[in-house]
Design a protein around this motif. Structure first.
Motif, short mmCIF file in Angstrom:
data_model
loop_
_atom_site.label_atom_id
_atom_site.label_comp_id
_atom_site.label_asym_id
_atom_site.label_seq_id
_atom_site.Cartn_x
_atom_site.Cartn_y
_atom_site.Cartn_z
N THR A 52 0.83 -1.20 0.00
CA THR A 52 0.00 0.00 0.00
C THR A 52 0.87 1.25 0.00
O THR A 52 0.62 2.21 -0.73
CB THR A 52 -0.93 0.01 1.23
OG1 THR A 52 -1.77 -1.16 1.17
CG2 THR A 52 -1.81 1.25 1.24
N ARG A 259 -9.96 2.13 1.64
CA ARG A 259 -10.11 1.58 0.29
C ARG A 259 -11.20 2.35 -0.43
O ARG A 259 -12.20 2.78 0.17
CB ARG A 259 -10.47 0.10 0.33
CG ARG A 259 -9.37 -0.78 0.88
CD ARG A 259 -9.79 -2.23 0.92
NE ARG A 259 -8.75 -3.08 1.49
CZ ARG A 259 -8.92 -4.35 1.84
NH1 ARG A 259 -10.11 -4.91 1.66
NH2 ARG A 259 -7.92 -5.05 2.35
N ALA A 260 -11.03 2.50 -1.74
CA ALA A 260 -12.02 3.23 -2.53
C ALA A 260 -13.40 2.60 -2.40
O ALA A 260 -14.41 3.31 -2.30
CB ALA A 260 -11.58 3.28 -3.99
N ARG A 264 -16.76 4.55 -1.03
CA ARG A 264 -18.02 4.66 -1.78
C ARG A 264 -19.19 4.06 -0.98
O ARG A 264 -20.30 4.61 -0.99
CB ARG A 264 -17.90 3.96 -3.13
CG ARG A 264 -17.01 4.69 -4.13
CD ARG A 264 -17.20 4.12 -5.54
NE ARG A 264 -16.86 2.71 -5.62
CZ ARG A 264 -15.65 2.25 -5.89
NH1 ARG A 264 -14.66 3.10 -6.13
NH2 ARG A 264 -15.42 0.95 -5.96
N ALA A 284 -2.14 5.16 -3.08
CA ALA A 284 -2.16 6.31 -3.98
C ALA A 284 -2.88 6.00 -5.29
O ALA A 284 -3.44 6.90 -5.92
CB ALA A 284 -0.73 6.78 -4.27
N ASP A 285 -2.87 4.74 -5.72
CA ASP A 285 -3.48 4.39 -7.01
C ASP A 285 -4.89 3.81 -6.86
O ASP A 285 -5.46 3.33 -7.84
CB ASP A 285 -2.59 3.42 -7.77
CG ASP A 285 -2.32 2.12 -7.01
OD1 ASP A 285 -2.74 2.03 -5.83
OD2 ASP A 285 -1.70 1.21 -7.57
N ASP A 286 -5.46 3.86 -5.68
CA ASP A 286 -6.82 3.36 -5.45
C ASP A 286 -7.77 4.55 -5.57
O ASP A 286 -8.01 5.26 -4.59
CB ASP A 286 -6.91 2.71 -4.07
CG ASP A 286 -8.21 1.94 -3.87
OD1 ASP A 286 -8.93 1.72 -4.86
OD2 ASP A 286 -8.51 1.58 -2.71
N MET A 287 -8.32 4.75 -6.75
CA MET A 287 -9.06 5.97 -7.06
C MET A 287 -10.53 5.85 -6.66
O MET A 287 -11.19 4.85 -6.94
CB MET A 287 -8.96 6.30 -8.55
CG MET A 287 -7.52 6.32 -9.08
SD MET A 287 -6.45 7.47 -8.20
CE MET A 287 -7.16 9.03 -8.71
N VAL A 288 -11.04 6.91 -6.03
CA VAL A 288 -12.45 6.97 -5.64
C VAL A 288 -13.24 7.69 -6.72
O VAL A 288 -12.92 8.83 -7.08
CB VAL A 288 -12.63 7.71 -4.29
CG1 VAL A 288 -14.10 7.79 -3.92
CG2 VAL A 288 -11.83 7.01 -3.20
N GLN A 289 -14.26 7.04 -7.27
CA GLN A 289 -15.08 7.65 -8.31
C GLN A 289 -16.50 7.89 -7.79
O GLN A 289 -17.14 6.97 -7.28
CB GLN A 289 -15.14 6.75 -9.55
CG GLN A 289 -13.80 6.66 -10.28
CD GLN A 289 -13.92 5.85 -11.56
OE1 GLN A 289 -14.69 4.92 -11.64
NE2 GLN A 289 -13.15 6.24 -12.57
#
Length: 362
Positions: A52, A259-260, A264, A284-289
Motif C-alpha cells: 500500500t 479503500r475506494a 463509496r 495512492a493508485d486506489d481511485m475513488v469515483q
C-alpha cells in the motif's frame, strides 16, 4: 556508551520482517531515549509491508507506542528519566504556517513522512524508522516533542493505543465530524481505529451506532465498544443501513479501512446532507469515483480526519486521565499481547480481519 537493542526490521519488499540487533544513535541536544514497553500493531504498519505504501529500506516498523524515558539530552525540559510517555509519531514544530493556524496535525515538518533515517543502524547500515519512530524496538531515540508524559498509573499497553488508534478515532468523532447527541452513525471497518470511533460516537451521545465489518466475529467486539447495531458488509450495505435509519441513511459515516470501495460504501450509506469522514489511509493508485450529479444533489460532505484533527499534546493527556479515572474503557481493544517476533503473525490476522489490536509487550 553504545546501545544495542532488538528491533523488527524489513530488509526489502517481499522479505519478511525479522528481529535483528540495532545500534541506537547517540543522544543529542533536545532528544530523549525511551525504553519501549508496549507498541500496537497498526494497519499503517501493515501498509508498509503489503505494498500500500512504498517506504525506503531497511526499515524498522512500529509507531503506536508507550514507554519509559531512560535518558535525556541537553536542553530537554519536557520529560525526565523515569517518566512514562506516549510517543507522538507526528510531533508539531509549533512555528510553521499550519501550526500558527492551530492545525498542528498538518504540520509542514512532519506530515506525509512514511519513514526517515534517525541515526539508527543495523550491521553498520543506516535504517529508516516508520513515521519517524520505529517503535518495534527495545529502545528509540526521538526528539523531545515526540514524547508526551502520561500518569504512571496507566498501563503501558493501554497507553500505547492512545498514540494512534484511540486519538485518531476519538478525534475523528469529536473534532472532525462533531457528532452530536441523537445523531445516527455508521462505522465501516472494525480494527483498532474503527472500534475507537464506535466508542467515541456513543460517548458523544449518538443514538444509533451501526458497526460494519466483513467478519461476523467482530460483532462481540463492536458491542463491547458500544455499537447498537452490527451489520456484515455486503453488496446490499446501503440498503441495510437505510433500513435501520428510517430510510434516510446515517447522519455520519466513518470509513476506517482505507479503500475506494469502502469509501463509496460509506458515501451511499449516508443521508442527504450527511457527513462522510475517511479515517483509513489508502493507496495512492486506489481511485475513488463519484458521480458529479450525485455529489451535487446529495449535498453530502466528504472529508478526511488526519490524526483525529487533534493536538496530541493536549488530547493524549486528557484521554489518559479518562482511562485512569475509569471513564474511558479500552480493554476491549486489545485482543492479543505478543512479542516482537510475533508481529508478522499479527499482520496475517489483521489482513484476515481477525481481532482488534495486537500489542507488542516488551
Amino acid at each position: 556508551m553504545t546501545h544495542y537493542v532488538p528491533g523488527l526490521v524489513v530488509r526489502a519488499d517481499g522479505v519478511p520482517a525479522a528481529v535483528e540487533e540495532l545500534r541506537l544513535p547517540e543522544i543529542g541536544p533536545g532528544q530523549v531515549r525511551v525504553r519501549i514497553r508496549a507498541a500496537g500493531v497498526c494497519h499503517s504498519d501493515l501498509s508498509m509491508v503489503n505494498g500500500t505504501l512504498r517506504p525506503p529500506h531497511p526499515l524498522v516498523l512500529g509507531h503506536e507506542a508507550a514507554g519509559e524515558v531512560v535518558e535525556t539530552g541537553e536542553r530537554v525540559s519536557r520529560a525526565s528519566a523515569g517518566d512514562h510517555v506516549v510517543l507522538n509519531w507526528q510531533p508539531a514544530c509549533r512555528s510553521c504556517w499550519f501550526c500558527d493556524r492551530g492545525e498542528v496535525w498538518l504540520c509542514s515538518t512532519s506530515s506525509g513522512v512514511a519513514a526517515l533515517e534517525n541515526g539508527m543502524t543495523v550491521d553498520g547500515e543506516p535504517v529508516h524508522v516508520t513515521l519517524g519512530v520505529g517503535a518495534f524496538a527495545g529502545e528509540v531515540v526521538v526528539p523531545e516533542n515526540a514524547v508526551i508524559p502520561v500518569p504512571a498509573e496507566l498501563d503501558f499497553d493501554l497507553a500505547a493505543l492512545l498514540g494512534c488508534a484511540v486519538l485518531t478515532g476519538t478525534g475523528a468523532v469529536r473534532n472532525t465530524a462533531k457528532v452530536a447527541p441523537g445523531d445516527s452513525v455508521v462505522v465501516i471497518g472494525l480494527g483498532g481505529v474503527g472500534l475507537s470511533v464506535v466508542t467515541a460516537a456513543r460517548a458523544a451521545g449518538a443514538a444509533q451506532v451501526i458497526a460494519v465489518d466483513l467478519a461476523e466475529t467482530k460483532k462481540g467486539l463492536a458491542e463491547a465498544a458500544g455499537a447498537t447495531d452490527f451489520v456484515v458488509s455486503s453488496d446490499t450495505l446501503s440498503k441495510d443501513i437505510r433500513a435501520r435509519t428510517s430510510g434516510r441513511g446515517a447522519d455520519h459515516a466513518f470509513e476506517a479501512v482505507g479503500r475506494a470501495a469502502t469509501i463509496r460504501a460509506a458515501w451511499r450509506a449516508t443521508r442527504r446532507g450527511g457527513r462522510v469522514t475517511v479515517v483509513g489511509m489508502g493507496a495512492a493508485d486506489d481511485m475513488v469515483q463519484l458521480s458529479a450529479l450525485d455529489i451535487f444533489s446529495s449535498a453530502r460532505t466528504l472529508q478526511t480526519s488526519v490524526y483525529g484533527q487533534a493536538d496530541p499534546d493536549l488530547e493524549i493527556p486528557a484521554l489518559a486521565r479518562d482511562v485512569v479515572a475509569g471513564t474511558l474503557n479500552l480493554s476491549h481493544l486489545i485482543t492479543d499481547r505478543i512479542t516482537l517476533a510475533d508481529v508478522p503473525t499479527a499482520f496475517d490476522r489483521m489482513a484476515r480481519g481477525e481481532g482488534a489490536r495486537s500489542v507488542v509487550v516488551l
